[in-house]
Motif scaffolding. Structure first.
Motif, PDB file in Angstrom:
ATOM      1  N   PHE A  57      -3.576  12.723   2.424  1.00  0.00           N
ATOM      2  CA  PHE A  57      -3.952  12.396   1.077  1.00  0.00           C
ATOM      3  C   PHE A  57      -3.229  11.430   0.488  1.00  0.00           C
ATOM      4  O   PHE A  57      -3.870  10.590  -0.164  1.00  0.00           O
ATOM      5  N   VAL A  58      -1.883  11.234   0.802  1.00  0.00           N
ATOM      6  CA  VAL A  58      -1.117  10.279  -0.155  1.00  0.00           C
ATOM      7  C   VAL A  58      -1.215   8.954   0.540  1.00  0.00           C
ATOM      8  O   VAL A  58      -1.531   7.847  -0.071  1.00  0.00           O
ATOM      9  N   VAL A  59      -0.621   8.905   1.807  1.00  0.00           N
ATOM     10  CA  VAL A  59      -0.561   7.694   2.426  1.00  0.00           C
ATOM     11  C   VAL A  59      -1.832   7.011   2.974  1.00  0.00           C
ATOM     12  O   VAL A  59      -2.261   5.986   2.703  1.00  0.00           O
ATOM     13  N   GLU A  60      -2.615   7.913   3.867  1.00  0.00           N
ATOM     14  CA  GLU A  60      -3.882   7.525   4.557  1.00  0.00           C
ATOM     15  C   GLU A  60      -4.912   7.170   3.435  1.00  0.00           C
ATOM     16  O   GLU A  60      -5.369   6.045   3.461  1.00  0.00           O
ATOM     17  N   GLN A  61      -4.992   8.085   2.388  1.00  0.00           N
ATOM     18  CA  GLN A  61      -6.293   7.865   1.658  1.00  0.00           C
ATOM     19  C   GLN A  61      -5.733   7.139   0.160  1.00  0.00           C
ATOM     20  O   GLN A  61      -6.269   6.877  -0.584  1.00  0.00           O
ATOM     21  N   THR A  62      -4.696   6.854   0.150  1.00  0.00           N
ATOM     22  CA  THR A  62      -3.878   6.072  -0.825  1.00  0.00           C
ATOM     23  C   THR A  62      -4.182   6.761  -1.980  1.00  0.00           C
ATOM     24  O   THR A  62      -4.577   6.067  -3.217  1.00  0.00           O
ATOM     25  N   VAL A 120      -7.927  20.847   2.720  1.00  0.00           N
ATOM     26  CA  VAL A 120      -8.331  21.012   3.905  1.00  0.00           C
ATOM     27  C   VAL A 120      -7.812  19.759   4.970  1.00  0.00           C
ATOM     28  O   VAL A 120      -8.273  18.447   4.505  1.00  0.00           O
ATOM     29  N   VAL A 121      -7.163  19.707   5.673  1.00  0.00           N
ATOM     30  CA  VAL A 121      -6.675  18.519   6.507  1.00  0.00           C
ATOM     31  C   VAL A 121      -6.269  18.922   8.115  1.00  0.00           C
ATOM     32  O   VAL A 121      -5.962  19.982   8.279  1.00  0.00           O
ATOM     33  N   THR A 122      -6.649  17.694   8.608  1.00  0.00           N
ATOM     34  CA  THR A 122      -6.415  17.869  10.198  1.00  0.00           C
ATOM     35  C   THR A 122      -5.500  16.454  10.441  1.00  0.00           C
ATOM     36  O   THR A 122      -5.605  15.675   9.682  1.00  0.00           O
ATOM     37  N   ALA A 123      -4.621  16.579  11.333  1.00  0.00           N
ATOM     38  CA  ALA A 123      -3.795  15.328  11.716  1.00  0.00           C
ATOM     39  C   ALA A 123      -4.878  14.356  12.290  1.00  0.00           C
ATOM     40  O   ALA A 123      -5.680  14.479  13.017  1.00  0.00           O
ATOM     41  N   PRO A 124      -4.490  12.900  11.802  1.00  0.00           N
ATOM     42  CA  PRO A 124      -5.678  12.137  12.221  1.00  0.00           C
ATOM     43  C   PRO A 124      -5.863  11.973  13.821  1.00  0.00           C
ATOM     44  O   PRO A 124      -7.140  11.839  14.161  1.00  0.00           O
ATOM     45  N   GLU A 125      -4.730  12.203  14.458  1.00  0.00           N
ATOM     46  CA  GLU A 125      -4.903  12.107  16.044  1.00  0.00           C
ATOM     47  C   GLU A 125      -5.973  13.214  16.518  1.00  0.00           C
ATOM     48  O   GLU A 125      -6.394  13.222  17.579  1.00  0.00           O
ATOM     49  N   LEU A 126      -6.376  14.021  15.685  1.00  0.00           N
ATOM     50  CA  LEU A 126      -7.122  15.311  16.016  1.00  0.00           C
ATOM     51  C   LEU A 126      -8.906  15.010  15.764  1.00  0.00           C
ATOM     52  O   LEU A 126      -9.519  15.736  16.014  1.00  0.00           O
ATOM     53  N   ARG A 127      -8.897  13.954  15.149  1.00  0.00           N
ATOM     54  CA  ARG A 127     -10.175  13.766  14.750  1.00  0.00           C
ATOM     55  C   ARG A 127     -11.364  13.415  15.769  1.00  0.00           C
ATOM     56  O   ARG A 127     -10.753  12.868  16.833  1.00  0.00           O
ATOM     57  N   GLN A 142     -17.394  37.959  -1.972  1.00  0.00           N
ATOM     58  CA  GLN A 142     -17.201  36.961  -3.087  1.00  0.00           C
ATOM     59  C   GLN A 142     -17.670  35.632  -2.639  1.00  0.00           C
ATOM     60  O   GLN A 142     -17.398  35.090  -1.404  1.00  0.00           O
ATOM     61  N   ASP A 143     -18.206  34.897  -3.493  1.00  0.00           N
ATOM     62  CA  ASP A 143     -18.803  33.442  -3.054  1.00  0.00           C
ATOM     63  C   ASP A 143     -17.597  32.441  -2.943  1.00  0.00           C
ATOM     64  O   ASP A 143     -16.546  32.863  -3.533  1.00  0.00           O
ATOM     65  N   VAL A 144     -17.459  31.450  -2.360  1.00  0.00           N
ATOM     66  CA  VAL A 144     -16.185  30.839  -2.079  1.00  0.00           C
ATOM     67  C   VAL A 144     -16.745  29.185  -2.579  1.00  0.00           C
ATOM     68  O   VAL A 144     -17.828  28.918  -2.371  1.00  0.00           O
ATOM     69  N   LYS A 145     -15.831  28.746  -3.449  1.00  0.00           N
ATOM     70  CA  LYS A 145     -16.039  27.414  -4.068  1.00  0.00           C
ATOM     71  C   LYS A 145     -15.059  26.359  -3.716  1.00  0.00           C
ATOM     72  O   LYS A 145     -13.772  26.702  -3.241  1.00  0.00           O
ATOM     73  N   ILE A 146     -15.542  25.028  -3.236  1.00  0.00           N
ATOM     74  CA  ILE A 146     -14.719  24.158  -2.924  1.00  0.00           C
ATOM     75  C   ILE A 146     -14.925  22.900  -3.803  1.00  0.00           C
ATOM     76  O   ILE A 146     -15.991  22.740  -4.216  1.00  0.00           O
ATOM     77  N   GLY A 147     -13.854  22.062  -3.899  1.00  0.00           N
ATOM     78  CA  GLY A 147     -14.105  20.734  -4.592  1.00  0.00           C
ATOM     79  C   GLY A 147     -13.967  19.665  -3.150  1.00  0.00           C
ATOM     80  O   GLY A 147     -13.025  19.299  -2.884  1.00  0.00           O
ATOM     81  N   ALA A 148     -15.231  19.165  -2.701  1.00  0.00           N
ATOM     82  CA  ALA A 148     -15.281  18.553  -1.655  1.00  0.00           C
ATOM     83  C   ALA A 148     -15.158  16.799  -1.989  1.00  0.00           C
ATOM     84  O   ALA A 148     -15.878  16.494  -2.948  1.00  0.00           O
ATOM     85  N   GLN A 149     -14.884  16.147  -0.805  1.00  0.00           N
ATOM     86  CA  GLN A 149     -14.958  14.824  -0.850  1.00  0.00           C
ATOM     87  C   GLN A 149     -16.458  14.533  -0.674  1.00  0.00           C
ATOM     88  O   GLN A 149     -17.079  15.160   0.101  1.00  0.00           O
TER      89      GLN A 149
END
Length: 159
Positions: free
Chosen positions: A33-38, A84-91, A114-121
């Motif tokens: 989130f910080v480094v790769e997506q700046t 929600v994050v996966t290691a880049p090498e697993l993409r 219950q419904d589930v809510k996300i804030g998705a890219q």
């Protein structure tokens, strides 16, 4: 389709995380989130303290995927899944699918019916749609990336 990542999963409340588990989770989150997506943002936002943390470990013991489940009333009125994050090498190896299947099942256990809510890219709407999420509201900017709120009904969240 790529071979599934097949990780070993642990879901823990914050107080049960070891220092090493917390460090690995924060390192993976910041790496993407910080480094790769700046994105310059406060990742340690205080919500972790009240969340459940999903840690997906690869056979060699490395943390390959992570998500947090946030109780209702902390981020949204509904329970939510975030960071929600996966290691880049697993993409491309189905790790994201495995992560969301695990997160949805755990959320259904913790907050049945219950419904589930996300804030998705925004560019990941199709991906999250595979897990029953539908967009609600308008696009919004979060840390320089277009996002949209999405909700999955409980019947779909339980799968």
């Amino acid at each position: 389709m790529a071979q599934p990542a097949m990780m070993e999963w642990r879901w823990l409340p914050f107080q049960d995380l070891s220092a090493a588990q917390l460090y690995a989770a924060m390192q993976l989150r910041q790496r993407v989130f910080v480094v790769e997506q700046t994105c310059v943002f406060l990742d340690a936002d205080g919500i972790d303290l009240e969340s459940w943390h999903g840690l997906g470990y690869l056979p060699g013991g490395e943390l390959g995927a992570y998500a947090r489940i946030v109780p209702p009333g902390k981020a949204f009125r509904l329970p939510s899944i975030g960071r929600v994050v996966t290691a880049p090498e697993l993409r491309g190896k189905s790790a994201g699918h495995e992560l969301m299947q695990q997160a949805m099942a755990q959320t259904a256990k913790l907050f049945p019916g219950q419904d589930v809510k996300i804030g998705a890219q925004a560019h990941l709407q199709r991906f999250y749609g595979r897990f029953g999420f539908a967009a609600v509201g308008e696009l919004y900017d979060e840390d320089g990336i277009a996002h949209i709120h999405m909700i999955a009904p409980p019947a779909l969240a339980a799968k």
